[in-house]
Design a protein around this motif. Structure first.
Motif, PDB file in Angstrom:
ATOM      1  N   LEU A  77      24.879  41.250  48.184  1.00  0.00           N
ATOM      2  CA  LEU A  77      26.278  41.165  48.636  1.00  0.00           C
ATOM      3  C   LEU A  77      26.962  40.526  47.552  1.00  0.00           C
ATOM      4  O   LEU A  77      28.131  41.160  46.987  1.00  0.00           O
ATOM      5  CB  LEU A  77      26.485  40.477  49.945  1.00  0.00           C
ATOM      6  N   GLY A  78      26.552  39.389  47.192  1.00  0.00           N
ATOM      7  CA  GLY A  78      27.323  38.668  46.173  1.00  0.00           C
ATOM      8  C   GLY A  78      27.273  39.451  44.747  1.00  0.00           C
ATOM      9  O   GLY A  78      28.365  39.274  44.286  1.00  0.00           O
ATOM     10  N   LEU A  79      26.280  39.747  44.224  1.00  0.00           N
ATOM     11  CA  LEU A  79      26.430  40.495  42.989  1.00  0.00           C
ATOM     12  C   LEU A  79      27.133  41.673  43.120  1.00  0.00           C
ATOM     13  O   LEU A  79      27.950  42.156  42.083  1.00  0.00           O
ATOM     14  CB  LEU A  79      24.772  40.907  42.552  1.00  0.00           C
ATOM     15  N   GLY A  80      26.911  42.342  44.096  1.00  0.00           N
ATOM     16  CA  GLY A  80      28.073  43.722  44.308  1.00  0.00           C
ATOM     17  C   GLY A  80      29.524  43.195  44.052  1.00  0.00           C
ATOM     18  O   GLY A  80      30.185  43.807  43.343  1.00  0.00           O
ATOM     19  N   GLY A  81      29.644  42.157  45.052  1.00  0.00           N
ATOM     20  CA  GLY A  81      31.389  41.917  44.777  1.00  0.00           C
ATOM     21  C   GLY A  81      31.524  41.216  43.572  1.00  0.00           C
ATOM     22  O   GLY A  81      32.534  41.468  43.075  1.00  0.00           O
ATOM     23  N   MET A  82      30.662  40.704  42.979  1.00  0.00           N
ATOM     24  CA  MET A  82      30.958  40.009  41.431  1.00  0.00           C
ATOM     25  C   MET A  82      31.281  41.154  40.486  1.00  0.00           C
ATOM     26  O   MET A  82      32.372  41.495  39.772  1.00  0.00           O
ATOM     27  CB  MET A  82      29.856  39.197  41.017  1.00  0.00           C
ATOM     28  N   VAL A  83      30.503  42.254  40.615  1.00  0.00           N
ATOM     29  CA  VAL A  83      30.621  43.293  39.904  1.00  0.00           C
ATOM     30  C   VAL A  83      32.065  44.098  40.057  1.00  0.00           C
ATOM     31  O   VAL A  83      32.764  44.316  38.961  1.00  0.00           O
ATOM     32  CB  VAL A  83      29.633  44.482  39.758  1.00  0.00           C
ATOM     33  N   VAL A  84      32.360  44.300  41.299  1.00  0.00           N
ATOM     34  CA  VAL A  84      33.809  44.834  41.693  1.00  0.00           C
ATOM     35  C   VAL A  84      34.805  43.925  40.968  1.00  0.00           C
ATOM     36  O   VAL A  84      35.731  44.463  40.354  1.00  0.00           O
ATOM     37  CB  VAL A  84      33.760  45.020  43.082  1.00  0.00           C
ATOM     38  N   ALA A  85      34.760  42.626  41.241  1.00  0.00           N
ATOM     39  CA  ALA A  85      35.783  41.752  40.800  1.00  0.00           C
ATOM     40  C   ALA A  85      35.913  41.994  39.353  1.00  0.00           C
ATOM     41  O   ALA A  85      36.946  41.863  38.697  1.00  0.00           O
ATOM     42  CB  ALA A  85      35.563  40.414  41.292  1.00  0.00           C
ATOM     43  N   LEU A  86      34.672  41.927  38.653  1.00  0.00           N
ATOM     44  CA  LEU A  86      34.711  41.761  37.090  1.00  0.00           C
ATOM     45  C   LEU A  86      35.382  43.060  36.735  1.00  0.00           C
ATOM     46  O   LEU A  86      36.166  43.095  35.634  1.00  0.00           O
ATOM     47  CB  LEU A  86      33.285  41.484  36.735  1.00  0.00           C
ATOM     48  N   THR A  87      35.043  44.051  37.384  1.00  0.00           N
ATOM     49  CA  THR A  87      35.442  45.461  36.737  1.00  0.00           C
ATOM     50  C   THR A  87      37.108  45.417  37.008  1.00  0.00           C
ATOM     51  O   THR A  87      37.729  45.646  36.088  1.00  0.00           O
ATOM     52  CB  THR A  87      34.932  46.581  37.770  1.00  0.00           C
ATOM     53  N   ILE A  88      37.477  44.943  38.118  1.00  0.00           N
ATOM     54  CA  ILE A  88      38.926  44.992  38.376  1.00  0.00           C
ATOM     55  C   ILE A  88      39.695  43.966  37.204  1.00  0.00           C
ATOM     56  O   ILE A  88      40.674  44.192  36.631  1.00  0.00           O
ATOM     57  CB  ILE A  88      39.277  44.287  39.636  1.00  0.00           C
ATOM     58  N   MET A  89      39.178  42.667  36.848  1.00  0.00           N
ATOM     59  CA  MET A  89      39.675  41.910  36.038  1.00  0.00           C
ATOM     60  C   MET A  89      39.790  42.621  34.557  1.00  0.00           C
ATOM     61  O   MET A  89      40.723  42.701  34.012  1.00  0.00           O
ATOM     62  CB  MET A  89      38.588  40.861  35.765  1.00  0.00           C
ATOM     63  N   GLY A  90      38.588  43.436  34.347  1.00  0.00           N
ATOM     64  CA  GLY A  90      38.779  44.078  33.007  1.00  0.00           C
ATOM     65  C   GLY A  90      40.013  45.034  33.113  1.00  0.00           C
ATOM     66  O   GLY A  90      40.806  45.289  32.061  1.00  0.00           O
ATOM     67  N   ILE A  91      39.746  45.712  34.084  1.00  0.00           N
ATOM     68  CA  ILE A  91      40.949  46.986  34.122  1.00  0.00           C
ATOM     69  C   ILE A  91      42.141  46.260  33.997  1.00  0.00           C
ATOM     70  O   ILE A  91      43.220  46.740  33.112  1.00  0.00           O
ATOM     71  CB  ILE A  91      40.892  47.804  35.275  1.00  0.00           C
ATOM     72  N   ALA A  92      42.751  45.074  34.664  1.00  0.00           N
ATOM     73  CA  ALA A  92      43.997  44.630  34.630  1.00  0.00           C
ATOM     74  C   ALA A  92      44.486  44.056  33.288  1.00  0.00           C
ATOM     75  O   ALA A  92      45.496  44.154  32.862  1.00  0.00           O
ATOM     76  CB  ALA A  92      43.972  43.291  35.797  1.00  0.00           C
ATOM     77  N   PHE A  93      43.271  43.304  32.760  1.00  0.00           N
ATOM     78  CA  PHE A  93      43.470  42.989  31.340  1.00  0.00           C
ATOM     79  C   PHE A  93      43.778  44.041  30.427  1.00  0.00           C
ATOM     80  O   PHE A  93      44.543  43.966  29.345  1.00  0.00           O
ATOM     81  CB  PHE A  93      42.611  41.782  30.893  1.00  0.00           C
ATOM     82  N   ASN A  94      42.992  45.067  30.434  1.00  0.00           N
ATOM     83  CA  ASN A  94      43.060  46.148  29.534  1.00  0.00           C
ATOM     84  C   ASN A  94      44.531  46.964  29.680  1.00  0.00           C
ATOM     85  O   ASN A  94      45.303  47.381  28.656  1.00  0.00           O
ATOM     86  CB  ASN A  94      41.912  47.401  30.056  1.00  0.00           C
ATOM     87  N   GLN A  95      45.236  46.561  30.971  1.00  0.00           N
ATOM     88  CA  GLN A  95      46.559  47.295  31.118  1.00  0.00           C
ATOM     89  C   GLN A  95      47.644  46.286  31.116  1.00  0.00           C
ATOM     90  O   GLN A  95      48.688  46.450  32.057  1.00  0.00           O
ATOM     91  CB  GLN A  95      46.575  48.158  32.495  1.00  0.00           C
TER      92      GLN A  95
END
Ligand code: BGC
Length: 480
Positions: free
Chosen positions: A324-342
């Motif tokens: 659960l924890g790793l799954g949530g971390m992956v999602v949060a990191l992906t969102i962070m990346g998209i946000a900074f990219n945009q």
């Protein structure tokens, strides 16, 4: 169990956990201190210190910690856990004073290496001390107290950073406050006994009996002494060396310990712990105060979800929580990346999205890899080699931590897609961290695969059962 005994053990564990508090405080404090240090010690003509030098100020503590973790196993066996923890407190005092009164960056770095040494020793000896004084039934909760103390230490460091963010040369105070918990640890430990196990190994039977009287009911004391002595005799007969860890039957345990530490660190936790205010500045928060304030929120969430983890660890088990924890971390990191990219498109909303995703990320870390990596390494090794094995796993934790901290700012530079650089309100041009976050997310996916195929479920098993599992040559995943 007797309430008075329970209270006493919790009290003793709490004093020892001040070592965890220092671990957290002294690793967290740099995030806010860096903002002041990097401008005060900028090269003439530059607005801030070179990123490479900033990375050194942050990560040099970890070199000390690596050394501390490697030597502490032997020292704690020779001089006793108690004396080593007191020595650690003194080293903390020394390091905090040197970095607080430092006239230049070289002295700051020197003080930070010394603090690092203490952190490395504490990260190993405190859980060891707590687990050796704990009655079996509540050992899990007591050992996890150390991780809780780490998160509280990080949070307190953020508050102190916040308090001194606008004080001229406030970074000095940020370091010096670390003296207080070191005093509590040193003075507190002075009045506590060493662990019964260590005392018996040195033939100090009377002192061991006295120590046991405080943690066990009278009827159980002789039994405990006999079983500890039995282990000591058998250990003396079969001298265990590091080589044994490489034997096929123990190889999985070695890989799991080092593997979990790898994923705990390479999913980027300490880029958040050390650089959160820097990340929030890049996301658009102005000045020094607001980014540090946003960082305190991260600290609170880290504490709260560690408490949730302590509550869930023995109910749900280690594997589901890690998933659960790793799954949530992956999602949060992906969102962070998209946000900074945009960043351009998002404008001022980037700062809120960055805080949101960092908070989600830390919550998922706190219920999983934060406590679980440390817990598992205290569970999966046979008693007789637990010391050496834990110190190797602890060393690898600090090594991975060092690699990530040392390369983060450079990594963001290398992985920045040209044209996505972000200029902060103070006129500094920064690399875009999106690529780095995506890389951490990819490592997280690797972590999920590792967990699925390799992680044992230690919940509900005695340490002997786990040892027997390895002895039978069974696959880690078969332990359920
Ligand atoms: C990790 C540290 C991290 C801390 C954050 C610990 O389990 O080992 O590297 O800074 O958790 O809470």
């Amino acid at each position: 169990m007797d309430k008075k005994i329970n209270k006493h053990v919790y009290f003793v564990a709490t004093i020892a956990a001040f070592g965890g508090l220092l671990f957290g405080y002294d690793t967290g404090v740099i995030s806010g201190a860096l903002l002041l240090i990097k401008t005060q010690f900028a090269e003439p003509g530059a607005l801030q210190m070179a990123p490479e030098l900033q990375e050194w100020v942050v990560s040099v503590v970890l070199i000390g910690a690596m050394a501390g973790a490697l030597i502490s196993g032997r020292l704690a066996d020779r001089f006793g856990r108690k004396k080593i923890i007191i020595a650690t407190a003194i080293i903390f005092l020394l390091g905090s004073s040197i970095s607080g009164f430092a006239p230049d960056v070289t002295w700051i770095i020197t003080g930070r290496v010394i603090i690092g040494l203490a952190i490395g020793v504490a990260s190993f000896t405190v859980p060891l001390y707590i687990s050796e004084i704990s009655p079996k039934k509540i050992r899990g909760a007591l050992v996890s107290l150390n991780q809780l103390a780490i998160t509280i230490g990080i949070f307190v460091s953020y508050l102190v950073d916040l308090g001194f963010a606008e004080t001229p040369e406030g970074w000095r105070w940020m370091f010096i406050v670390g003296v207080l918990p070191a005093l509590v640890l040193g003075i507190g430990m002075f009045f506590l006994p060493d662990t019964p196990r260590w005392l018996l190994s040195k033939g100090k039977d009377d002192a061991a009996r006295l120590a046991l009287e405080k943690t066990l009911e009278p009827d159980n004391i002789q039994n405990e002494i006999d079983s500890i002595k039995q282990i000591i005799t058998s250990e003396a007969k079969n001298k265990i060396s590091i080589i044994e860890l490489l034997q096929p039957w123990l190889r999985p345990a070695l890989i799991i310990g080092i593997g979990l530490m790898f994923f705990q660190q390479f999913t980027g936790i300490n880029t958040v712990i050390y650089y959160a205010p820097t990340i929030f500045q890049i996301a658009g928060f102005e000045g020094d105060f607001a980014p540090i304030l946003a960082t305190t929120l991260v600290g609170i969430v880290n504490i709260l979800f560690t408490i949730v983890a302590i509550w869930l660890i023995d109910r749900w088990g280690r594997r589901p929580l890690t998933f659960l924890g790793l799954g949530g971390m992956v999602v949060a990191l992906t969102i962070m990346g998209i946000a900074f990219n945009q960043a351009e498109v998002l404008g001022s909303s980037l700062k809120w999205i960055s805080v949101g995703s960092v908070v989600i990320y830390i919550a998922f870390f706190a219920i999983s890899l934060g406590p679980i990596a440390w817990l598992i390494i205290s569970e999966i090794y046979p008693l007789r080699i637990r010391g050496i094995a834990m110190s190797i796993a602890t060393f690898s934790n600090w090594l991975f931590n060092f690699i990530v901290a040392k390369t983060f700012l450079t990594l963001t530079k290398v992985l920045t897609i040209p044209g996505t650089e972000i200029t902060t309100t103070d006129g500094l041009q920064n690399s875009n961290p999106a690529g780095a976050f995506w890389l951490f997310a990819a490592v997280g996916v690797g972590g999920l695969i590792f967990t699925y195929f390799y992680m044992p479920e230690t919940k509900g098993h005695t340490l002997e059962e786990i040892e027997e599992h390895w002895a039978k040559g069974k696959h880690p995943r078969k332990l359920k």
